[in-house]
Design a protein around this motif. Structure first.
Motif, PDB file in Angstrom:
ATOM      1  N   GLU A  96       1.804   3.509 -13.219  1.00  0.00           N
ATOM      2  CA  GLU A  96       0.739   3.874 -12.284  1.00  0.00           C
ATOM      3  C   GLU A  96       0.285   2.659 -11.484  1.00  0.00           C
ATOM      4  O   GLU A  96       0.083   2.738 -10.280  1.00  0.00           O
ATOM      5  CB  GLU A  96      -0.445   4.483 -13.044  1.00  0.00           C
ATOM      6  CG  GLU A  96      -1.557   4.967 -12.171  1.00  0.00           C
ATOM      7  CD  GLU A  96      -1.182   6.143 -11.289  1.00  0.00           C
ATOM      8  OE1 GLU A  96      -1.828   6.309 -10.239  1.00  0.00           O
ATOM      9  OE2 GLU A  96      -0.247   6.891 -11.630  1.00  0.00           O
ATOM     10  N   ASN A  99       2.922   1.872  -8.914  1.00  0.00           N
ATOM     11  CA  ASN A  99       3.019   2.866  -7.840  1.00  0.00           C
ATOM     12  C   ASN A  99       1.827   2.836  -6.894  1.00  0.00           C
ATOM     13  O   ASN A  99       1.911   3.308  -5.769  1.00  0.00           O
ATOM     14  CB  ASN A  99       3.153   4.280  -8.429  1.00  0.00           C
ATOM     15  CG  ASN A  99       4.496   4.474  -9.096  1.00  0.00           C
ATOM     16  OD1 ASN A  99       5.475   3.838  -8.733  1.00  0.00           O
ATOM     17  ND2 ASN A  99       4.538   5.340 -10.093  1.00  0.00           N
ATOM     18  N   ARG A 100       0.692   2.305  -7.357  1.00  0.00           N
ATOM     19  CA  ARG A 100      -0.505   2.264  -6.515  1.00  0.00           C
ATOM     20  C   ARG A 100      -1.140   0.877  -6.553  1.00  0.00           C
ATOM     21  O   ARG A 100      -2.267   0.714  -6.990  1.00  0.00           O
ATOM     22  CB  ARG A 100      -1.509   3.308  -6.986  1.00  0.00           C
ATOM     23  CG  ARG A 100      -1.003   4.726  -6.820  1.00  0.00           C
ATOM     24  CD  ARG A 100      -2.084   5.741  -6.918  1.00  0.00           C
ATOM     25  NE  ARG A 100      -2.776   5.719  -8.198  1.00  0.00           N
ATOM     26  CZ  ARG A 100      -3.939   6.287  -8.392  1.00  0.00           C
ATOM     27  NH1 ARG A 100      -4.560   6.897  -7.421  1.00  0.00           N
ATOM     28  NH2 ARG A 100      -4.508   6.254  -9.575  1.00  0.00           N
ATOM     29  N   ARG A 103      -5.111  -0.365  -5.455  1.00  0.00           N
ATOM     30  CA  ARG A 103      -6.040   0.767  -5.486  1.00  0.00           C
ATOM     31  C   ARG A 103      -7.239   0.513  -6.388  1.00  0.00           C
ATOM     32  O   ARG A 103      -8.296   1.045  -6.160  1.00  0.00           O
ATOM     33  CB  ARG A 103      -5.319   2.020  -5.991  1.00  0.00           C
ATOM     34  CG  ARG A 103      -4.217   2.458  -5.091  1.00  0.00           C
ATOM     35  CD  ARG A 103      -4.723   3.562  -4.239  1.00  0.00           C
ATOM     36  NE  ARG A 103      -3.607   4.125  -3.506  1.00  0.00           N
ATOM     37  CZ  ARG A 103      -3.703   4.606  -2.304  1.00  0.00           C
ATOM     38  NH1 ARG A 103      -4.854   4.609  -1.707  1.00  0.00           N
ATOM     39  NH2 ARG A 103      -2.665   5.090  -1.700  1.00  0.00           N
TER      40      ARG A 103
END
Length: 138
Positions: A96, A99-100, A103
């Motif tokens: 996660e 992938n981000r 953020r």
């Protein structure tokens, strides 16, 4: 050969574990070790079963009762399941985060607490440290 493959007949498993075959039958009846079964209902033990039998013999030799051994084995199984789950969650979290990127931003306060912040915001406290990972440009 996989350590979970049920390949040993009861006499071989008993010899490998240093026990009498009748002891293995008793442990099967009370649920300490549950070997695989053939179509003819014969017991087949894996290397994992033999290792568990050796652990049972060691605990029994140290004076632990069969009920105590059962509880120890159940707790060990639970610890292994939980470790596996933690590994899965760590992998999911890492995926996660990859992938981000950018953020989520976290800050560590002076008391060791973790503060979640929106990207682009600044801390009001002077004694806190902000931790972030810069965005990768492609």
């Amino acid at each position: 050969m996989d350590e979970n493959s049920p390949v040993f007949v009861i006499s071989t498993a008993a010899e490998l574990a240093g026990m009498h075959p009748q002891t293995l039958r008793q442990y099967d009846r009370i649920g300490l070790v549950s070997p695989g079964r053939t179509l003819g209902k014969s017991r087949r033990y894996s290397m994992r079963d033999v290792a568990k039998l050796r652990e049972i013999a060691q605990l029994s030799g140290e004076g632990v009762s069969l009920e105590g051994i059962r509880r120890i084995l159940n707790l060990e199984d639970e610890v292994n399941r939980l470790r596996s789950r933690v590994g899965e969650l760590e992998t999911a979290l890492a995926d996660e985060l990859l992938n981000r990127p950018g953020r989520r931003v976290f800050a560590a306060g002076s008391a060791g607490d973790v503060i979640s912040m929106r990207a682009g915001t600044r801390l009001r406290r002077q004694n806190a440290v902000a931790i972030w990972r810069p965005l990768e440009h492609k």
